[in-house]
Design a protein around this motif. Structure first.
Motif, PDB file in Angstrom:
ATOM      1  N   TYR A  54      17.272  38.439  11.536  1.00 46.10           N
ATOM      2  CA  TYR A  54      16.239  38.061  12.771  1.00 46.10           C
ATOM      3  C   TYR A  54      15.030  38.762  12.724  1.00 46.10           C
ATOM      4  O   TYR A  54      15.168  39.915  12.155  1.00 46.10           O
ATOM      5  CB  TYR A  54      16.976  38.305  13.686  1.00 46.10           C
ATOM      6  N   TYR A  55      13.965  37.967  12.755  1.00 44.60           N
ATOM      7  CA  TYR A  55      12.613  38.699  12.763  1.00 44.60           C
ATOM      8  C   TYR A  55      11.990  38.362  14.106  1.00 44.60           C
ATOM      9  O   TYR A  55      11.458  37.499  14.378  1.00 44.60           O
ATOM     10  CB  TYR A  55      11.542  38.020  11.718  1.00 44.60           C
ATOM     11  N   ALA A  56      11.903  39.534  15.276  1.00 44.80           N
ATOM     12  CA  ALA A  56      11.533  39.427  16.427  1.00 44.80           C
ATOM     13  C   ALA A  56       9.791  39.592  16.312  1.00 44.80           C
ATOM     14  O   ALA A  56       9.295  40.092  15.372  1.00 44.80           O
ATOM     15  CB  ALA A  56      11.919  40.484  17.309  1.00 44.80           C
TER      16      ALA A  56
ATOM     17  N   GLN B  75       5.215  39.250   8.239  1.00 47.10           N
ATOM     18  CA  GLN B  75       4.461  38.081   8.723  1.00 47.10           C
ATOM     19  C   GLN B  75       3.977  37.302   7.499  1.00 47.10           C
ATOM     20  O   GLN B  75       4.069  36.122   7.719  1.00 47.10           O
ATOM     21  CB  GLN B  75       3.430  38.648   9.711  1.00 47.10           C
ATOM     22  N   GLN B  76       3.346  37.946   6.687  1.00 45.98           N
ATOM     23  CA  GLN B  76       2.865  37.174   5.554  1.00 45.98           C
ATOM     24  C   GLN B  76       3.753  36.492   4.766  1.00 45.98           C
ATOM     25  O   GLN B  76       3.551  35.349   4.713  1.00 45.98           O
ATOM     26  CB  GLN B  76       2.090  38.134   4.631  1.00 45.98           C
ATOM     27  N   GLN B  77       5.059  37.133   4.668  1.00 44.18           N
ATOM     28  CA  GLN B  77       6.050  36.428   3.728  1.00 44.18           C
ATOM     29  C   GLN B  77       6.585  35.026   4.730  1.00 44.18           C
ATOM     30  O   GLN B  77       6.699  33.947   4.035  1.00 44.18           O
ATOM     31  CB  GLN B  77       7.336  37.303   3.513  1.00 44.18           C
TER      32      GLN B  77
ATOM     33  N   PHE C  49       7.586  29.510   7.524  1.00 47.21           N
ATOM     34  CA  PHE C  49       8.564  29.505   8.654  1.00 47.21           C
ATOM     35  C   PHE C  49       7.984  29.886   9.938  1.00 47.21           C
ATOM     36  O   PHE C  49       8.562  29.828  11.048  1.00 47.21           O
ATOM     37  CB  PHE C  49       9.633  30.505   8.349  1.00 47.21           C
ATOM     38  N   LEU C  50       6.848  30.522   9.844  1.00 46.66           N
ATOM     39  CA  LEU C  50       6.304  31.227  10.883  1.00 46.66           C
ATOM     40  C   LEU C  50       5.847  30.205  12.051  1.00 46.66           C
ATOM     41  O   LEU C  50       4.905  29.412  11.970  1.00 46.66           O
ATOM     42  CB  LEU C  50       5.276  32.311  10.784  1.00 46.66           C
ATOM     43  N   PHE C  51       6.217  30.464  13.321  1.00 55.31           N
ATOM     44  CA  PHE C  51       5.677  29.870  14.425  1.00 55.31           C
ATOM     45  C   PHE C  51       4.850  30.685  15.234  1.00 55.31           C
ATOM     46  O   PHE C  51       5.140  31.950  15.403  1.00 55.31           O
ATOM     47  CB  PHE C  51       6.623  29.051  15.467  1.00 55.31           C
ATOM     48  N   ASP C  52       3.709  30.124  15.749  1.00 60.18           N
ATOM     49  CA  ASP C  52       2.771  31.184  16.355  1.00 60.18           C
ATOM     50  C   ASP C  52       2.732  30.743  17.823  1.00 60.18           C
ATOM     51  O   ASP C  52       3.228  29.829  18.095  1.00 60.18           O
ATOM     52  CB  ASP C  52       1.330  30.880  15.702  1.00 60.18           C
TER      53      ASP C  52
END
Lengths: 381, 418
Positions: free
Chosen positions: B210-212, B221-223, B229-232
């Motif tokens: 998990y990444y909070a 964040q860059q990965q 995958f990242l939602f903003d």
């Protein structure tokens, strides 16, 4: 309270630790003041219209900081917010308004004749002059909280009052939701049109709900006196003109404002005002006079001088870009206005602008000639 | 985080139950109390009642969304005094639809639910919207759930020269907690904590981390950005107006397995969004992993005494009424530059019960002839049925594309309405 607040009571099922916001990355007045203890103390309260602590602070939680200014991070939802949540708001007010104490009294002076000078700022430097303030109509909740019914009632009352103005103040109302393309174009060209807020500070506080319902712009025929209805406050009243005749701008401001207030009183609606906070507005930063008197002035040399910021501080003035609070300056032209709102009167604040800008223009002229300005640096006002 | 107390008003008596993070929560065997039995009122909503219904009724004259089509002044008047047990009101339900008159590409719903009970308390508004949005689905209809991947036929042979990637997503809500438009920080954090504990106990090819959002390092964040995958923080005015971005990024995060094929978003538009994805056209494998993972997660939640919001009429209950039923969107990124320019393209999609989007998601346009093609339905069909439509439909679209490439006609391939 005959009624509770269902949603707020629901949240009380959770510990303070679980509900207290994470303010570790925050830098605004609210974050500086709101300890977990204060949060615990105030979280079960609500104003008579149902505004709660989380409502007050939401904008400050959602917006950790601002690149140019130290934001407040709080809004009022109604007049009573300032009383019910005084444990939070008094320290913020003190921090924001130069140590203003809960026992201090605020002085209102809208007698333009008390202003000395101000009619001779050099128009080669001072491009335009403007004075604005806000007013809230007693008995209605404020823009972060009001319902459509309330907002429309504020609009109706305001337009009725404004339509009774005559002489130099005779004018017309343009509701945002009925504006024709031609009217919109004209208002943009006049620099009058305000649009749906894009600032996350305002959006997070709920001030853009139901846009553009019951929002509009009123201005006189000469386009020198202007009222915004239901933007960040119930009313924003603006007097402006090109050039440096701040005296005339302030005269028109005071006369117009007094006429509007009389009309409201005749219809049994006063403005929110008390002897401690002066005029009560949505943002605690605008308490007191709610007044920002300013000029657009060309100071390319002075603004790059090492002592510029220091001079502004001593003169009790503040700089902004010419696009308003969230902008940077362009081409050496700055918006210079009074930094204070609470604890000094309207006349006093405009006097500071008039005297301060006059001095800065003199300094600019000296620097143009390659002369030093050290002898002119003022003492702290 | 410490245990919190849960007060449930069941049968008129107040029960105090201490709830640890995954100890037993009150089992909702009975329907929640209706607002008339609530001990508290809603001050703000009550204040608004001083104004007449017509003074409060929104101006919907320039609006084009499902809410605006259904919400008459009379209906507004009937519902405006109501609230759910957690205090969600009519104005809360419709605010996003009032603030957003329309959308350039899609017919928006204009409504959100603040909790499970919204769909019951405001059924007079939500039932017609649901019917209009979900192809005539009636208040008496029953929804079928089928998460058995063995029931899917084919789907492992979509041509990877055309089908660039395959993805299945759905949402889940944790019963007993308010939804993203309405939840407090405490609730959101509780949802996060419960979800992370469940996800951390997954094993095998589902084992992950998990990444909070608020603790993410720059490298992480860059990965996550590189992995897509990242939602903003939401920028869509549809989401912002309904209050879903409050307190960002508190309580939000992304979990994914080590192989980066199974991903869970916590506290974005729903409590959980579960996503299975991979490059290429093996939708069968994507759906397999989807069902297996989802079922495992649901089992873990049940073991700890919580469950997902579900009922036999609406299926899985989510924030947006458009996602009721399966909450499932199964789709591919597929290269169909010729097919997409064919005059019958829209008609073919409609008959196949499919929908197109740009490759950036719902608010984007297509780029270079590559489209996101997915099922249009959510409610009234099972998961297997919807993925079957995608598999069969995309297979057909690729065949049509190949024919058009060779300059051949496709009229004989045009399907009947499914």
């Amino acid at each position: 309270m005959p009624f509770g607040n269902t949603h707020n009571n629901f949240k009380l099922n959770f510990d303070v630790d679980l509900e207290y916001p994470d303010l570790t990355k925050h830098n605004n007045h609210m974050a500086k003041v709101l300890t977990k203890d204060i949060y615990a103390k105030l979280r079960d309260k609500q104003t008579p219209s149902g505004f709660t602590l989380d409502d007050i602070i939401q904008t400050g939680v959602d917006n950790p900081g601002h690149p140019f200014i130290m934001t407040v991070g709080c809004v009022a939802g109604d007049e009573e917010s300032y009383e019910v949540f005084k444990d939070l708001l008094d320290p913020i007010i003190s921090d924001r308004h130069g140590g203003y104490k809960p026992t201090d009294k605020h002085k209102t002076d809208l007698n333009f004749e008390n202003l000395k000078g101000g009619d001779d700022l050099d128009p080669n430097y001072v491009l335009s002059s403007r004075v604005r303030t806000g007013r809230s109509i007693k008995g209605y909740t404020l823009p972060p909280h009001n319902s459509r019914g309330e907002r429309r009632a504020v609009e109706r009352l305001s337009v009725e009052a404004l339509n009774t103005l005559d002489g130099e103040f005779k004018g017309k109302y343009y509701p945002l939701n009925k504006m024709t393309d031609a009217e919109q174009e004209q208002l943009i060209n006049d620099h009058f049109l305000f649009d749906k807020p894009v600032s996350p500070l305002l959006l997070a506080a709920g001030m853009a709900r139901d846009w553009p319902d019951a929002r509009g712009i009123w201005h006189n025929e000469a386009k020198s006196f202007l009222v915004w209805v239901n933007e960040e406050d119930h009313l924003r009243v603006i007097s402006m003109e090109k050039g440096g005749n701040m005296k005339e701008v302030f005269r028109r401001f005071c006369v117009g404002l007094n006429r509007i207030e009389e009309t409201f009183k005749k219809h049994n609606h006063g403005f929110m005002w008390n002897e401690h906070l002066g005029y009560v507005l949505t943002c605690p930063s605008n308490l007191g006079t709610g007044l920002r008197g300013g000029v657009h002035v060309k100071l390319p040399k002075l603004s790059t001088h090492a002592k510029f910021e220091e001079i502004l501080t001593r003169l009790r003035l503040q700089k902004r870009g010419t696009g308003g609070v969230d902008t940077a300056s362009v081409g050496g032209v700055f918006d210079i206005s009074n930094a204070d709102r609470l604890g000094s009167s309207e006349v006093e604040q405009v006097q500071l602008v008039v005297d301060g800008v006059k001095l800065m223009v003199e300094m600019e002229k000296k620097l143009e000639k390659g002369e030093a300005i050290d002898s002119m640096i003022p003492a702290q006002k | 985080m410490n245990a919190f107390k849960w007060r449930a008003n069941i049968g008129g008596a107040l029960h105090d139950q201490k709830i640890g993070i995954l100890l037993s929560s009150p089992r909702i065997d009975q329907p929640r109390q209706q607002e008339s039995a609530m001990p508290f009122g809603n001050t703000h909503n009550t204040l608004k009642m001083k104004f007449s219904a017509s003074e409060e009724y929104p101006d919907l004259s320039k609006h084009n969304n499902h809410m605006a089509k259904v919400l008459t002044p009379a209906l507004y008047e009937r519902l405006r005094s109501k609230e759910t047990p957690s205090g969600f009101t009519l104005d809360d339900v419709i605010q996003t639809g009032v603030d957003n008159p329309g959308h350039p590409y899609i017919m928006t719903v204009g409504i959100v639910a603040g909790d499970e009970e919204t769909y019951e308390v405001f059924k007079e508004l939500l039932d017609p919207v649901i019917e209009d949005r979900h192809g005539g689905y009636k208040p008496t209809d029953k929804h079928k759930t089928d998460l058995n991947p063995a029931n899917l036929k084919g789907g492992d042979d979509l041509d990877p020269k055309y089908v660039l990637s395959s993805r299945v997503r759905t949402g889940r809500s944790i019963r007993g907690f308010c939804l993203p438009p309405h939840c407090s920080r405490g609730e959101r954090r509780a949802v996060e904590k419960m979800s992370v504990e469940a996800l951390d106990s997954l094993s095998g090819d589902l084992k992950g981390k998990y990444y909070a959002l608020k603790n993410m390092t720059d490298a992480e964040q860059q990965q996550l950005i590189d992995d897509h995958f990242l939602f903003d923080k939401p920028v869509s005015p549809l989401l912002l107006a309904s209050g879903m971005a409050r307190d960002w990024p508190d309580g939000r995060g992304i979990w994914h397995n080590d192989t980066k094929t199974f991903l869970v978003w916590v506290n974005e538009e729903d409590h959980l969004r579960v996503i299975s994805m991979q490059n290429g056209g093996n939708m069968k494998e994507v759906f397999n992993r989807f069902c297996t993972g989802l079922t495992k997660i649901e089992t873990l939640f049940k073991e700890k005494g919580t469950e997902f919001m579900w009922n036999e009429h609406l299926g899985y209950v989510l924030t947006c009424p458009s996602n009721l039923g399966t909450g499932l969107r199964a789709g591919v990124h597929v290269k169909i530059p010729n097919m997409s320019k064919h005059p019958k393209f829209e008609e073919v999609l409609k008959r196949l019960r499919l929908q197109k989007r740009g490759t950036g998601g719902v608010d984007t346009a297509a780029v270079g002839g590559t489209f996101d093609i997915s099922n249009a339905d959510r409610l009234g069909f099972s998961e297997v049925e919807l993925v079957q439509m995608v598999v069969d439909g995309v297979k057909l679209l690729v065949e049509m594309e190949k024919k058009l490439e060779k300059g051949q006609g496709i009229d004989d391939l045009i399907p009947a309405q499914k």
